[in-house]
Design a protein around this motif. Structure first.
Motif, PDB file in Angstrom:
ATOM      1  N   LYS A 103       0.824  -1.207   0.000  1.00  0.00           N
ATOM      2  CA  LYS A 103       0.000   0.000   0.000  1.00  0.00           C
ATOM      3  C   LYS A 103       0.858   1.258   0.000  1.00  0.00           C
ATOM      4  O   LYS A 103       0.538   2.244  -0.673  1.00  0.00           O
ATOM      5  CB  LYS A 103      -0.931   0.002   1.223  1.00  0.00           C
ATOM      6  N   SER A 106       2.351   1.579  -3.445  1.00  0.00           N
ATOM      7  CA  SER A 106       1.314   1.927  -4.412  1.00  0.00           C
ATOM      8  C   SER A 106       0.945   3.391  -4.333  1.00  0.00           C
ATOM      9  O   SER A 106       0.792   4.069  -5.357  1.00  0.00           O
ATOM     10  CB  SER A 106       0.065   1.067  -4.190  1.00  0.00           C
ATOM     11  N   ARG A 110       1.755   6.253  -7.193  1.00  0.00           N
ATOM     12  CA  ARG A 110       0.580   6.770  -7.886  1.00  0.00           C
ATOM     13  C   ARG A 110       0.856   8.123  -8.548  1.00  0.00           C
ATOM     14  O   ARG A 110       0.194   8.503  -9.521  1.00  0.00           O
ATOM     15  CB  ARG A 110      -0.592   6.902  -6.906  1.00  0.00           C
ATOM     16  N   ASN A 116       2.451   3.657 -11.911  1.00  0.00           N
ATOM     17  CA  ASN A 116       1.168   3.291 -11.329  1.00  0.00           C
ATOM     18  C   ASN A 116       0.444   2.270 -12.204  1.00  0.00           C
ATOM     19  O   ASN A 116      -0.092   1.263 -11.707  1.00  0.00           O
ATOM     20  CB  ASN A 116       0.313   4.544 -11.153  1.00  0.00           C
ATOM     21  N   MET A 119       2.140  -1.188 -11.925  1.00  0.00           N
ATOM     22  CA  MET A 119       1.840  -1.906 -10.687  1.00  0.00           C
ATOM     23  C   MET A 119       0.450  -2.534 -10.744  1.00  0.00           C
ATOM     24  O   MET A 119       0.252  -3.666 -10.287  1.00  0.00           O
ATOM     25  CB  MET A 119       1.967  -0.967  -9.488  1.00  0.00           C
ATOM     26  N   LYS A 120      -0.501  -1.813 -11.319  1.00  0.00           N
ATOM     27  CA  LYS A 120      -1.858  -2.369 -11.423  1.00  0.00           C
ATOM     28  C   LYS A 120      -1.921  -3.507 -12.437  1.00  0.00           C
ATOM     29  O   LYS A 120      -2.559  -4.541 -12.199  1.00  0.00           O
ATOM     30  CB  LYS A 120      -2.839  -1.269 -11.826  1.00  0.00           C
TER      31      LYS A 120
END
Length: 286
Positions: A103, A106, A110, A116, A119-120
């Motif tokens: 978290k 992330s 972002r 970002n 990572m997704k």
């Protein structure tokens, strides 16, 4: 004095004796080299109990012989602890809280739309955090493939924003999970400021932290102002300002005549910057 290994670092941090921590970025190491005749290593770092250099930043430092030698001298200071922190230690520093660590990464990542998205798409891949692969696996994937590469003259691939992200994650871990007074990020890169502030704004609502210690910043402009006020840089600033800084966006406050606080975030050229240095109420934030 150098700390080797994650267990040594955890032991030092857990004793509650480390109050002020400095995390270095490559660009500010180059600046400190430039002003070393006025700001000696001992004088700058005497304010800190512990100096940290993330491994991803060390890779960049090692591209320059003099920056590498500067860090070696920092590590040899007798009254200051120094540690080069491998990013694979971050999970141990967080006491195995891998969900928290993802978290933090992330939220900090972002701010960079490309990372970002990576990572997704390539790490989460539609899974929940509880179904992620081991930390070592997804962190290695992020470093190897998640950053934009730029081939340098020495054939090394520079990973855009890797060092800044590592600095932000490390500062966040230490400030929220260890009993310290302050963590100072020494960096000229605005990304370290934006990413950290974003994480502080959004993560606090979702994660329960053990501590709420501040993360502060020292940009090159901050350092110039700090040591100008101490008398170290008066001649240097006036005669060689163009070699020390370029026009940039500056975040600062000043006290006005009626006691109110002027808070600005504006582009400041060298002439205006010299004028600002004469104001004893000036506080540079970044």
């Amino acid at each position: 004095m150098k700390i080797d290994g994650v267990n040594g670092l955890i032991s030092v941090l857990s004793q509650g004796q480390i109050k002020n921590i400095c995390i270095l970025d490559n660009n500010s190491i180059g600046f400190l080299l430039k002003v070393e005749s006025d700001i000696a290593i001992e004088e700058f770092f005497k304010q800190y109990d512990l100096v940290l250099l993330p491994k991803w930043v060390e890779v960049e430092v090692n591209d320059g012989y003099y920056r590498k030698q500067y860090i070696s001298r920092v590590a040899e200071l007798e009254d200051i602890l120094f540690c080069c922190v491998d990013e694979f230690w971050y999970l141990d520093l967080l006491k195995g809280k891998d969900g928290f660590l993802f978290k933090i990464f992330s939220e900090i990542c972002r701010a960079d739309s490309n990372i970002n998205s990576f990572m997704k798409r390539d790490i989460l891949n539609g899974k929940g955090i509880e179904d992620l692969p081991d930390y070592e696996e997804w962190l290695g994937l992020l470093y190897d493939s998640g950053f934009q590469n730029e081939e340098l003259s020495n054939k090394r691939n520079k990973k855009k924003n890797a060092g800044e992200i590592s600095i932000c994650v490390l500062s966040y871990i230490i400030s929220k999970f260890y009993e310290v007074d302050n963590v100072t990020t020494v960096s000229q890169d605005g990304g370290t400021y934006y990413m950290t502030k974003r994480a502080e704004e959004h993560l606090g609502d979702n994660i329960k932290f053990e501590y709420d210690n501040p993360i502060t910043f020292k940009s090159n402009d901050f350092i110039i102002n700090e040591f100008y006020k101490l008398g170290n840089l008066k001649e240097e600033v006036h005669e060689k300002i163009s070699n020390l800084r370029s026009k940039r966006k500056l975040k600062f406050t000043r006290v006005k005549e009626d006691g109110s606080i002027e808070e600005r975030w504006k582009i400041v050229d060298n002439d205006e910057f010299i004028e600002l240095l004469q104001d004893n109420t000036l506080q540079i934030i970044f």
